[in-house]
Design a protein around this motif. Structure first.
Motif, PDB file in Angstrom:
ATOM      1  N   ILE A 295       9.853  -8.725  -8.052  1.00 55.43           N
ATOM      2  CA  ILE A 295       9.044  -7.614  -8.577  1.00 55.43           C
ATOM      3  C   ILE A 295       8.759  -7.843 -10.062  1.00 55.43           C
ATOM      4  O   ILE A 295       7.669  -7.557 -10.565  1.00 55.43           O
ATOM      5  CB  ILE A 295       9.785  -6.265  -8.383  1.00 55.43           C
ATOM      6  CG1 ILE A 295      10.050  -6.005  -6.906  1.00 55.43           C
ATOM      7  CG2 ILE A 295       8.986  -5.114  -8.994  1.00 55.43           C
ATOM      8  CD1 ILE A 295       8.830  -5.711  -6.074  1.00 55.43           C
ATOM      9  N   PHE A 298       6.010 -10.323 -10.298  1.00 55.45           N
ATOM     10  CA  PHE A 298       4.733  -9.688  -9.937  1.00 55.45           C
ATOM     11  C   PHE A 298       4.216  -8.838 -11.107  1.00 55.45           C
ATOM     12  O   PHE A 298       3.047  -8.900 -11.484  1.00 55.45           O
ATOM     13  CB  PHE A 298       4.929  -8.806  -8.688  1.00 55.45           C
ATOM     14  CG  PHE A 298       3.833  -7.808  -8.469  1.00 55.45           C
ATOM     15  CD1 PHE A 298       2.620  -8.200  -7.928  1.00 55.45           C
ATOM     16  CD2 PHE A 298       4.002  -6.463  -8.818  1.00 55.45           C
ATOM     17  CE1 PHE A 298       1.584  -7.275  -7.734  1.00 55.45           C
ATOM     18  CE2 PHE A 298       2.984  -5.542  -8.629  1.00 55.45           C
ATOM     19  CZ  PHE A 298       1.777  -5.951  -8.094  1.00 55.45           C
ATOM     20  N   GLN A 320      -3.418   1.212 -16.571  1.00 62.94           N
ATOM     21  CA  GLN A 320      -2.455   1.102 -15.470  1.00 62.94           C
ATOM     22  C   GLN A 320      -3.086   0.418 -14.265  1.00 62.94           C
ATOM     23  O   GLN A 320      -4.304   0.317 -14.152  1.00 62.94           O
ATOM     24  CB  GLN A 320      -1.921   2.472 -15.067  1.00 62.94           C
ATOM     25  CG  GLN A 320      -2.932   3.365 -14.404  1.00 62.94           C
ATOM     26  CD  GLN A 320      -2.280   4.629 -13.862  1.00 62.94           C
ATOM     27  OE1 GLN A 320      -1.365   5.178 -14.444  1.00 62.94           O
ATOM     28  NE2 GLN A 320      -2.764   5.100 -12.726  1.00 62.94           N
ATOM     29  N   ILE A 321      -2.220  -0.079 -13.409  1.00 60.17           N
ATOM     30  CA  ILE A 321      -2.687  -0.679 -12.157  1.00 60.17           C
ATOM     31  C   ILE A 321      -1.907  -0.011 -11.036  1.00 60.17           C
ATOM     32  O   ILE A 321      -0.680   0.117 -11.129  1.00 60.17           O
ATOM     33  CB  ILE A 321      -2.408  -2.200 -12.143  1.00 60.17           C
ATOM     34  CG1 ILE A 321      -3.120  -2.885 -13.302  1.00 60.17           C
ATOM     35  CG2 ILE A 321      -2.825  -2.818 -10.818  1.00 60.17           C
ATOM     36  CD1 ILE A 321      -2.732  -4.337 -13.492  1.00 60.17           C
ATOM     37  N   THR A 322      -2.617   0.428 -10.019  1.00 60.45           N
ATOM     38  CA  THR A 322      -1.894   0.960  -8.865  1.00 60.45           C
ATOM     39  C   THR A 322      -2.292   0.139  -7.646  1.00 60.45           C
ATOM     40  O   THR A 322      -3.407  -0.379  -7.571  1.00 60.45           O
ATOM     41  CB  THR A 322      -2.242   2.453  -8.606  1.00 60.45           C
ATOM     42  OG1 THR A 322      -3.653   2.565  -8.521  1.00 60.45           O
ATOM     43  CG2 THR A 322      -1.731   3.340  -9.709  1.00 60.45           C
ATOM     44  N   GLY A 323      -1.367   0.016  -6.741  1.00 62.58           N
ATOM     45  CA  GLY A 323      -1.652  -0.753  -5.540  1.00 62.58           C
ATOM     46  C   GLY A 323      -1.081  -0.056  -4.332  1.00 62.58           C
ATOM     47  O   GLY A 323      -0.102   0.694  -4.447  1.00 62.58           O
ATOM     48  N   GLN A 324      -1.725  -0.263  -3.187  1.00 61.18           N
ATOM     49  CA  GLN A 324      -1.121   0.302  -1.987  1.00 61.18           C
ATOM     50  C   GLN A 324      -1.167  -0.681  -0.831  1.00 61.18           C
ATOM     51  O   GLN A 324      -2.101  -1.460  -0.682  1.00 61.18           O
ATOM     52  CB  GLN A 324      -1.772   1.620  -1.606  1.00 61.18           C
ATOM     53  CG  GLN A 324      -3.210   1.556  -1.167  1.00 61.18           C
ATOM     54  CD  GLN A 324      -3.671   2.941  -0.720  1.00 61.18           C
ATOM     55  OE1 GLN A 324      -3.671   3.879  -1.511  1.00 61.18           O
ATOM     56  NE2 GLN A 324      -4.040   3.073   0.539  1.00 61.18           N
ATOM     57  N   GLY A 325      -0.061  -0.669  -0.090  1.00 62.04           N
ATOM     58  CA  GLY A 325       0.036  -1.516   1.085  1.00 62.04           C
ATOM     59  C   GLY A 325       0.442  -0.663   2.267  1.00 62.04           C
ATOM     60  O   GLY A 325       0.477   0.567   2.166  1.00 62.04           O
ATOM     61  N   HIS A 328       4.295   0.232   1.140  1.00 62.18           N
ATOM     62  CA  HIS A 328       4.631   0.695  -0.215  1.00 62.18           C
ATOM     63  C   HIS A 328       3.393   1.050  -0.999  1.00 62.18           C
ATOM     64  O   HIS A 328       2.305   0.546  -0.729  1.00 62.18           O
ATOM     65  CB  HIS A 328       5.344  -0.415  -1.011  1.00 62.18           C
ATOM     66  CG  HIS A 328       6.583  -0.901  -0.372  1.00 62.18           C
ATOM     67  ND1 HIS A 328       7.770  -0.218  -0.465  1.00 62.18           N
ATOM     68  CD2 HIS A 328       6.838  -2.016   0.359  1.00 62.18           C
ATOM     69  CE1 HIS A 328       8.702  -0.891   0.188  1.00 62.18           C
ATOM     70  NE2 HIS A 328       8.155  -1.984   0.708  1.00 62.18           N
ATOM     71  N   VAL A 330       2.594   1.081  -5.298  1.00 58.47           N
ATOM     72  CA  VAL A 330       3.237   0.602  -6.520  1.00 58.47           C
ATOM     73  C   VAL A 330       2.343   0.934  -7.709  1.00 58.47           C
ATOM     74  O   VAL A 330       1.115   0.993  -7.582  1.00 58.47           O
ATOM     75  CB  VAL A 330       3.511  -0.924  -6.393  1.00 58.47           C
ATOM     76  CG1 VAL A 330       2.238  -1.723  -6.374  1.00 58.47           C
ATOM     77  CG2 VAL A 330       4.409  -1.423  -7.505  1.00 58.47           C
ATOM     78  N   ARG A 354       0.374   9.547  -9.088  1.00 58.32           N
ATOM     79  CA  ARG A 354      -0.183   9.590 -10.446  1.00 58.32           C
ATOM     80  C   ARG A 354       0.670  10.476 -11.350  1.00 58.32           C
ATOM     81  O   ARG A 354       1.039  10.090 -12.460  1.00 58.32           O
ATOM     82  CB  ARG A 354      -1.626  10.118 -10.381  1.00 58.32           C
ATOM     83  CG  ARG A 354      -2.431   9.865 -11.637  1.00 58.32           C
ATOM     84  CD  ARG A 354      -3.856  10.332 -11.518  1.00 58.32           C
ATOM     85  NE  ARG A 354      -3.961  11.695 -11.023  1.00 58.32           N
ATOM     86  CZ  ARG A 354      -4.644  12.029  -9.939  1.00 58.32           C
ATOM     87  NH1 ARG A 354      -5.271  11.128  -9.234  1.00 58.32           N
ATOM     88  NH2 ARG A 354      -4.710  13.287  -9.541  1.00 58.32           N
TER      89      ARG A 354
ATOM     90  N   PRO B  65       3.358  -6.677   0.140  1.00 58.79           N
ATOM     91  CA  PRO B  65       1.927  -6.933   0.320  1.00 58.79           C
ATOM     92  C   PRO B  65       1.079  -5.687   0.076  1.00 58.79           C
ATOM     93  O   PRO B  65       1.434  -4.596   0.519  1.00 58.79           O
ATOM     94  CB  PRO B  65       1.822  -7.392   1.779  1.00 58.79           C
ATOM     95  CG  PRO B  65       3.088  -6.973   2.419  1.00 58.79           C
ATOM     96  CD  PRO B  65       4.131  -6.904   1.362  1.00 58.79           C
ATOM     97  N   ASN B  67      -2.927  -3.935   0.064  1.00 59.28           N
ATOM     98  CA  ASN B  67      -4.295  -4.138   0.547  1.00 59.28           C
ATOM     99  C   ASN B  67      -5.332  -3.463  -0.343  1.00 59.28           C
ATOM    100  O   ASN B  67      -6.519  -3.539  -0.100  1.00 59.28           O
ATOM    101  CB  ASN B  67      -4.460  -3.707   2.010  1.00 59.28           C
ATOM    102  CG  ASN B  67      -3.827  -2.367   2.265  1.00 59.28           C
ATOM    103  OD1 ASN B  67      -3.808  -1.536   1.372  1.00 59.28           O
ATOM    104  ND2 ASN B  67      -3.297  -2.173   3.470  1.00 59.28           N
ATOM    105  N   GLU B  68      -4.857  -2.805  -1.382  1.00 59.12           N
ATOM    106  CA  GLU B  68      -5.810  -2.222  -2.341  1.00 59.12           C
ATOM    107  C   GLU B  68      -5.178  -2.185  -3.730  1.00 59.12           C
ATOM    108  O   GLU B  68      -4.004  -1.844  -3.868  1.00 59.12           O
ATOM    109  CB  GLU B  68      -6.190  -0.804  -1.910  1.00 59.12           C
ATOM    110  CG  GLU B  68      -7.256  -0.205  -2.793  1.00 59.12           C
ATOM    111  CD  GLU B  68      -7.639   1.209  -2.357  1.00 59.12           C
ATOM    112  OE1 GLU B  68      -8.207   1.345  -1.252  1.00 59.12           O
ATOM    113  OE2 GLU B  68      -7.367   2.140  -3.127  1.00 59.12           O
ATOM    114  N   VAL B  70      -6.073  -0.884  -7.780  1.00 62.30           N
ATOM    115  CA  VAL B  70      -7.001  -0.210  -8.702  1.00 62.30           C
ATOM    116  C   VAL B  70      -6.547  -0.540 -10.118  1.00 62.30           C
ATOM    117  O   VAL B  70      -5.392  -0.300 -10.480  1.00 62.30           O
ATOM    118  CB  VAL B  70      -6.985   1.321  -8.504  1.00 62.30           C
ATOM    119  CG1 VAL B  70      -7.950   1.992  -9.485  1.00 62.30           C
ATOM    120  CG2 VAL B  70      -7.349   1.672  -7.073  1.00 62.30           C
TER     121      VAL B  70
END
Lengths: 366, 108
Positions: A295, A298, A320-325, A328, A330, A354, B65, B67-68, B70
């Motif tokens: 992590i 990353f 900021q950066i947000t990610g979704q899988g 999870h 993040v 947020r 992993p 998949n999106e 921002v």
């Protein structure tokens, strides 16, 4: 900084440079010394060799455009005041210039009145000597601002913004009534906000319906806060515990970080938190991770890459950066001298993510 | 030679306007389709796609992993969604007015 103010004027139009050199040098009350540069590279090399109070730059230039110059100038000379003076009427360039940290954005004056306003504004900018403080009332710290408001028996709400975090201090008839931050209210929120070293603030109308939660006098409150900040600083100055033999930095190296992590771990939906120092000797603090290395890699790689991309595109700070899988969500963001990564379960709503992340960043920033 | 180099001098990069739009890339980050104007330098587009694909890969390496993604800058928002082995990337420039409007909406 030199006694006589100095201005560097950047434009690729020689007639413009001649005209404005004379205008600024001879008609501003402070009689600044005005140097000129007709290209971005020339301006940057002059900035390297001499100290200036103010850089006034055009945007549209061949070879190196104004945004490129401003990006480099802001990074290399953080205390230099920056002004854009351009003929481009474009909302996007104005936004991007402010995002890069310019102090003012001016369209080239077309009337005598506009020229008068421009000159007044330049005089005001170069006469401010202080390098730190809160934008909105430059040269003043937040403590000064609160004292001013309280001494004048004001009623208002001070909205203070530090990066992505927004705090509010409620003042009623010269007394501090309440304070709030995401996830925090009353005196702890007040102390957190006052620990911020920089930011921007604006005064909003008073909120008479606000319930009073702080009953100390503002002097006592400021005194307590100053003491708390001093104690926290002395904690930070203590040498960190040595890292483990494996070379992996030891988790939670000081008690302040430990208490922050404990606080964050209680927040609903937070799966893990990792804070990564950005200095050479990276320190690493984490909660909720058996092995923080992947992590941490990353976080570092992603933030470094997108920071570099932001510089290339001239779009201001990476916020900021947000990610979704599937499993999870993040969120990662730079926060002071650290990079923060927080993990959430996939089921958490974007709004919750947020708000929680904002709250975590505000705790860390303090 | 002097005349030729003057005649065929390559255009110097000017001030680049950030467009709204999207583009799709393959797994190597090469552009497949794009709605971005041609005035937007392909170098910028490639840099965006490379960083986006690198982030998806880094997330996989971290056993998380995604998949999106921002990415929020002060003046630009990027949204990247994984599509099979590539991705679609949306560019959304942010304006000061837009930012204030959002803040005003949120205040009680």
């Amino acid at each position: 900084m030199p006694a006589q103010p100095t201005i560097l004027l950047l434009d690729d139009d020689q007639d413009f440079l001649d005209l404005y050199r004379e205008m600024l040098g001879q008609h501003l009350p402070s009689m600044p010394e005005v140097r000129v540069a007709n290209s971005g590279t020339r301006a940057l090399s002059i900035l390297e060799s001499e100290q200036f109070n103010l850089l006034i730059a055009d945007l549209s230039m061949s070879k190196m455009d104004g945004l490129q110059v401003l990006t480099i100038a802001r990074r290399k000379f953080p205390h230099l005041r920056l002004v854009v003076l351009t003929g481009i009427r474009d909302e996007q360039f104005r936004t991007r210039a402010y995002a890069l940290g310019v102090d003012q954005y001016w369209l080239k004056p077309e009337t005598e009145q506009e020229m008068g306003l421009f000159m007044e504004s330049m005089e005001s900018l170069i006469s401010r000597e202080s390098q730190e403080g809160f934008r909105g009332v430059q040269s003043k710290g937040l403590v000064d601002i609160i004292q001013l408001e309280c001494l004048s028996q004001s009623s208002c709400v001070l909205k203070i913004t530090n990066g992505m975090t927004e705090g509010r201090i409620f003042i009623q008839s010269g007394e501090v009534f309440d304070a709030e931050l995401p996830g925090l209210t009353s005196e702890p929120a007040f102390q957190r906000i006052l620990a911020w070293k920089t930011g921007s603030f604006e005064t909003l109308p008073a909120d008479p319906s606000r319930v009073r939660t702080i009953f100390s006098s503002y002097q006592g409150l400021l005194l307590n806060t100053a003491q708390a900040i001093d104690e926290a600083a002395s904690f930070d100055e203590q040498p960190a515990a040595p890292s483990g033999d494996s070379g992996t930095p030891a988790p939670v190296q000081n008690s302040r970080a430990a208490s922050l992590l404990a606080e964050v771990s209680q927040m609903e939906g937070v799966e893990f938190v990792l804070a990564l120092g950005r200095e050479k000797n990276q320190t690493q603090e984490f909660w909720g991770l058996d092995n923080p290395k992947p992590i941490s890699e990353f976080t570092k790689e992603t933030l470094d890459n997108f920071r570099a991309l932001g510089e290339r595109l001239h779009v201001g700070d990476l916020q900021q950066i947000t990610g979704q899988g599937l499993q999870h969500k993040v969120a990662v963001a730079p926060c002071g001298n650290s990079d923060i990564c927080v993990g959430f379960p996939a089921a958490v709503s974007q709004e919750h993510l947020r708000d929680s992340f904002k709250s975590i960043l505000s705790k860390w920033a303090s | 030679m002097g005349i030729l180099s003057r005649l065929f001098k390559t255009a110097e990069p000017g001030l680049v306007h950030l467009p709204s739009g999207s583009f799709t890339v393959d797994k190597e980050g090469a552009t497949i389709t794009s709605t971005l104007p041609q005035s937007f330098p392909s170098g910028h587009r490639d840099a965006i796609s490379q960083q986006v694909m690198a982030s998806f890969r880094a997330a996989r390496r971290a056993h998380m992993p995604l998949n999106e993604i921002v990415i929020q800058y002060s003046a630009l928002k990027l949204l990247a969604r994984e599509l099979g082995e590539g991705a679609i990337v949306f560019l959304m420039p942010q304006s000061l007015n837009q930012q204030s409007a959002v803040k005003i909406k949120k205040s009680p």
